[in-house]
Design an enzyme around this catalytic site. Structure first.
Site, mmCIF file in Angstrom:
data_model
loop_
_atom_site.group_PDB
_atom_site.id
_atom_site.type_symbol
_atom_site.label_atom_id
_atom_site.label_comp_id
_atom_site.label_asym_id
_atom_site.label_seq_id
_atom_site.Cartn_x
_atom_site.Cartn_y
_atom_site.Cartn_z
ATOM 1 N N GLY A 20 43.233 41.990 46.016
ATOM 2 C CA GLY A 20 42.365 41.426 44.911
ATOM 3 C C GLY A 20 41.061 41.971 44.918
ATOM 4 O O GLY A 20 40.710 42.835 45.803
ATOM 5 N N LYS A 21 40.228 41.825 43.782
ATOM 6 C CA LYS A 21 39.083 42.833 43.682
ATOM 7 C C LYS A 21 38.077 41.843 42.797
ATOM 8 O O LYS A 21 38.622 41.328 41.636
ATOM 9 C CB LYS A 21 39.377 44.014 42.822
ATOM 10 N N GLY A 22 37.099 41.741 43.417
ATOM 11 C CA GLY A 22 35.935 40.927 42.854
ATOM 12 C C GLY A 22 34.945 42.281 42.218
ATOM 13 O O GLY A 22 35.314 43.344 42.207
ATOM 14 N N VAL A 26 36.304 43.870 47.760
ATOM 15 C CA VAL A 26 37.540 44.065 47.493
ATOM 16 C C VAL A 26 38.213 43.269 48.688
ATOM 17 O O VAL A 26 37.823 43.273 49.883
ATOM 18 C CB VAL A 26 37.744 45.624 47.611
ATOM 19 N N VAL A 27 39.392 42.852 48.480
ATOM 20 C CA VAL A 27 40.283 41.957 49.529
ATOM 21 C C VAL A 27 41.652 42.996 49.723
ATOM 22 O O VAL A 27 42.357 43.358 48.777
ATOM 23 C CB VAL A 27 40.735 40.523 49.043
ATOM 24 N N LYS A 42 38.143 40.773 53.685
ATOM 25 C CA LYS A 42 37.259 40.839 52.429
ATOM 26 C C LYS A 42 36.195 41.972 52.629
ATOM 27 O O LYS A 42 35.454 41.711 53.848
ATOM 28 C CB LYS A 42 36.679 39.401 52.298
ATOM 29 N N ASP A 135 32.177 25.373 44.254
ATOM 30 C CA ASP A 135 32.850 26.176 43.062
ATOM 31 C C ASP A 135 34.461 25.764 43.214
ATOM 32 O O ASP A 135 35.120 26.940 43.322
ATOM 33 C CB ASP A 135 32.684 27.640 43.518
#
Length: 478
Positions: A20-22, A26-27, A42, A135
């Site tokens: 995954g990527k924010g 990046v994960v 992470k 959140d």
């Protein structure tokens, strides 16, 4: 003196594919080589972090280390190397809970009850450990594996905060628009109840596939939330049991002090007596609506990740129009996390507490005044004739012998406030105070003083530690 650079992650772990990527991290899947154990890493690029961002990263790691629960993604290690920080978490392979639901052949109210129970168990553990997630939303609800009946896991503690007991304070404007509580939107003190409000929004979606509060215009969305303007429209809600609606109502209670707690929610009949209370009827309409809801979330998330990837981690050096630079301004941000703790908001907070302090002085309210002052507060003021005053006894005299006896109206104005923020927990404000009052003969008078006050935040509460007031000793200003 030589600096020793840590290389423990590079030595002990091997990195594999991206999971995954924010916008700022990046994960990736990783394996601890000697143990052969898989984890999710992470990876944060620390070269882009401001001092404030470093503090947030340390807070996230500290909080994650506290939490050990089967329904929370576990942090196993936190490693800082040159230019990068690595948070080593459980590898959860089941994907998002909401994506799994739409792939099921059968989904009922009882299934929704089991889902929210696991979420509430995670929230209860957080609250027992003095942590507020802030959140809670579908993107942060994952499944441990692809196996049927896999545990729900709460993830992403990037906005989580530590609180003392049932403490309520203003911790900044943070969360995701569609899941924000009324108290956060009102900028009131808040605490653990914000997580229960978000649970109410999630439960509503779990039952019908769409959210209780929705508007493309963010201002109108916030107005809906503050008013608690949701309902249970026909026909989709006609087949939902009264007990399920009752639990939602208890979670979506506007007053946080009257809102149900995680412990109380877990004892609610719709959860504790699921087998006899919750309906087992398949909810195809919910699944169909949830598919559309998921598609909309993914599209908007992709748009915003692309937008944010071009910005600095703190969002402060983009060179763009600052007014339009925050995610908060975008109508596309309904499912995207925001943390509006920028300089402008924090300065407004200092002005607000200063106004509250002056109001307490004008009202002769020594009790409120003492709550806003550190017991060891120091002060230079004309009445002390150039001496440094320590503690509150000197000020008590004026409250007891002047302010409490003054029943005439007093009007105070703060002019030209200048605020210096000194880290997260301290601030200095300098301003001119104009005080309008009636003298003993009933004649309107105006007094002016130049003031500097130093604020320090302890346990989420701002207190004065020092102030300096210039000008001649006067009858009213203090």
């Amino acid at each position: 003196m030589a600096t020793i650079t840590c290389t423990r992650f590079t030595e002990e772990y091997q990195l594999f594919e991206e999971l995954g990527k924010g916008a700022f991290s990046v994960v990736r899947r990783c394996v601890k080589v000697l143990a052969g154990q898989e984890y999710a890493a992470k990876i944060i690029n620390t070269k882009k972090l401001s001092a404030r961002d470093h503090q947030k990263l340390e807070r996230e790691a500290r909080i994650c280390r506290l939490l050990k629960h089967p329904n929370i993604v576990r942090l196993h290690d936190s490693i800082s190397e040159e230019g990068h920080h690595y948070l080593i978490f459980d590898l959860v392979t089941g994907g998002e809970l909401f994506e799994d639901i739409v792939a099921r052949e059968y989904y009922s109210e009882a299934d929704a009850s089991h889902c929210i129970q696991q979420i509430l168990e995670a929230v209860l553990h957080c609250h027992q450990m003095g942590v507020v997630h802030r959140d809670l939303k579908p993107e942060n609800l994952l499944l441990a594996s692809k196996l049927k009946g896999a545990a729900v896991k709460l993830a992403d503690f990037g906005l989580a905060i530590e609180v003392e007991g049932e403490q309520q304070a203003w911790f900044g404007f943070a969360g995701t628009p569609g899941y924000l509580s009324p108290e956060v939107l009102r900028k009131d003190p808040y605490g653990k109840p914000v997580d229960l409000w978000a649970c109410g929004v999630i439960l509503y979606i779990l039952l019908v596939g769409y959210p209780p509060f929705w508007d493309e215009d963010q201002h109108r969305l916030y107005q809906q939330i503050k008013a608690g303007a949701y309902d249970f429209p026909s026909p989709e809600w006609d087949t939902v049991t009264p007990e399920a609606k009752d639990l939602i109502n208890k979670m979506l209670t506007i007053n946080p002090s009257k809102r149900i707690t995680a412990a109380e929610a877990l004892k609610h009949p719709w959860i504790s007596h699921r087998s006899t209370v919750a309906s087992c009827m398949h909810r195809q309409e919910t699944v169909d609506c949830l598919k559309k809801f998921n598609a909309r979330r993914k599209l908007k998330g992709a748009i915003l990740t692309t937008m944010l990837a071009t910005r600095n981690f703190s969002g402060g050096k983009s060179g763009g129009n600052k007014k339009n630079d925050g995610v908060k301004e975008s109508s596309e941000s309904t499912n995207t996390t925001i943390e509006d703790e920028d300089t402008k908001v924090r300065k407004q907070e200092i002005i607000k507490v200063t106004e509250q302090l002056i109001e307490a002085i004008s009202n002769g309210d020594f009790e409120s005044y003492t709550k806003m002052c550190d017991p060891g507060m120091t002060a230079f003021e004309p009445e002390a004739l150039g001496n440094l005053v320590e503690g509150l006894d000197f000020h008590r005299f004026y409250f007891e012998n002047l302010w409490s006896r003054n029943s005439k109206p007093v009007h105070t104005t703060i002019l030209n406030p200048h605020i210096h923020l000194m880290g997260d927990e301290s601030a200095c404000i300098a301003y001119i105070r104009i005080t309008q009052y009636l003298d003993a003969g009933g004649i309107p008078r105006t007094a002016q003083s130049e003031e500097t006050r130093v604020w320090h935040r302890r346990d989420g509460k701002w207190q004065i530690v020092h102030f300096h007031r210039s000008g001649a000793p006067s009858v009213l200003p203090h």
